[in-house]
Design an enzyme around this catalytic site. Sequence first.
Site, PDB file in Angstrom:
ATOM      1  N   THR A 167       0.805  -1.225   0.000  1.00  0.00           N
ATOM      2  CA  THR A 167       0.000   0.000   0.000  1.00  0.00           C
ATOM      3  C   THR A 167       0.839   1.277   0.000  1.00  0.00           C
ATOM      4  O   THR A 167       0.336   2.360  -0.282  1.00  0.00           O
ATOM      5  CB  THR A 167      -0.911   0.039   1.239  1.00  0.00           C
ATOM      6  OG1 THR A 167      -0.095   0.154   2.419  1.00  0.00           O
ATOM      7  CG2 THR A 167      -1.760  -1.232   1.321  1.00  0.00           C
ATOM      8  N   ASP A 186      18.022   1.763  -0.940  1.00  0.00           N
ATOM      9  CA  ASP A 186      17.414   1.802   0.381  1.00  0.00           C
ATOM     10  C   ASP A 186      18.471   2.239   1.395  1.00  0.00           C
ATOM     11  O   ASP A 186      19.442   1.534   1.640  1.00  0.00           O
ATOM     12  CB  ASP A 186      16.870   0.422   0.756  1.00  0.00           C
ATOM     13  CG  ASP A 186      16.089   0.439   2.062  1.00  0.00           C
ATOM     14  OD1 ASP A 186      16.725   0.633   3.127  1.00  0.00           O
ATOM     15  OD2 ASP A 186      14.864   0.260   2.024  1.00  0.00           O
ATOM     16  N   ASP A 245      19.093  -0.211   4.400  1.00  0.00           N
ATOM     17  CA  ASP A 245      19.841  -1.417   4.015  1.00  0.00           C
ATOM     18  C   ASP A 245      21.309  -1.088   3.765  1.00  0.00           C
ATOM     19  O   ASP A 245      22.214  -1.836   4.174  1.00  0.00           O
ATOM     20  CB  ASP A 245      19.242  -2.039   2.762  1.00  0.00           C
ATOM     21  CG  ASP A 245      17.940  -2.785   3.036  1.00  0.00           C
ATOM     22  OD1 ASP A 245      17.679  -3.102   4.215  1.00  0.00           O
ATOM     23  OD2 ASP A 245      17.197  -3.049   2.088  1.00  0.00           O
TER      24      ASP A 245
END
Length: 213
Positions: A112, A204, A207
């Site tokens: 979402t 990211d 990460d």
Amino acid sequence: MTAEHPSLTIVDHPLVQHKLTLMREKDGSTARFRRLLREISLLLGYEVLRDLPLTSRRIETPLEAMDSPEIEGKKLALVSILRAGNGMLEPLLELAPSARVGFLGLYRDHETLQPVEYYCKLPSELAARPVILVDPMLATANSAVAAVDKVKESGAQDVRMMTLLCAPEGVRRMAEAHPDVRVFTAALDRELNDKGYILPGLGDAGDRMFGTK
């Protein structure tokens, strides 16, 4: 500030831009990414904190008395949006070691793209403190808007956000939801992809900072 995004400040100092280029490179090590994030955060921090209110206090130098400036009011509140925000939090604490610190645990649902809260611990008396939210990425801005909602619910009135990269979509979303929140960043990138990642971006940030996938 820009005409299109009046609440956005892009810190275009040559050192910031050079270090950001090094961070973007996909083959950089985790250690290098952490070091560069710390260095850029220190440079961004000077801009975020530039207009803190000052008062004066009478002090004694080794030679004479003088009225010397100091920051007025309650200590700053620094709020890290977990987990990646922690990489920007520590450098800010070097600049403002007496700041109060809060944490907001928000992760993005990959289906979402909406934020899910899992942790919240904020300093007291936010109404009397400048509040600096830190998170390396302002992509969709869904998590950032939720974070601003949360600190405002706790009384915050002077809210600023420090981030490494922004997408135009995120800047617009923040301006629509919270036009009073100033955003400080190193770069405004081109767009989001269909997964909500900033392009060209740097991947990211969490990460790359923690060496996870």
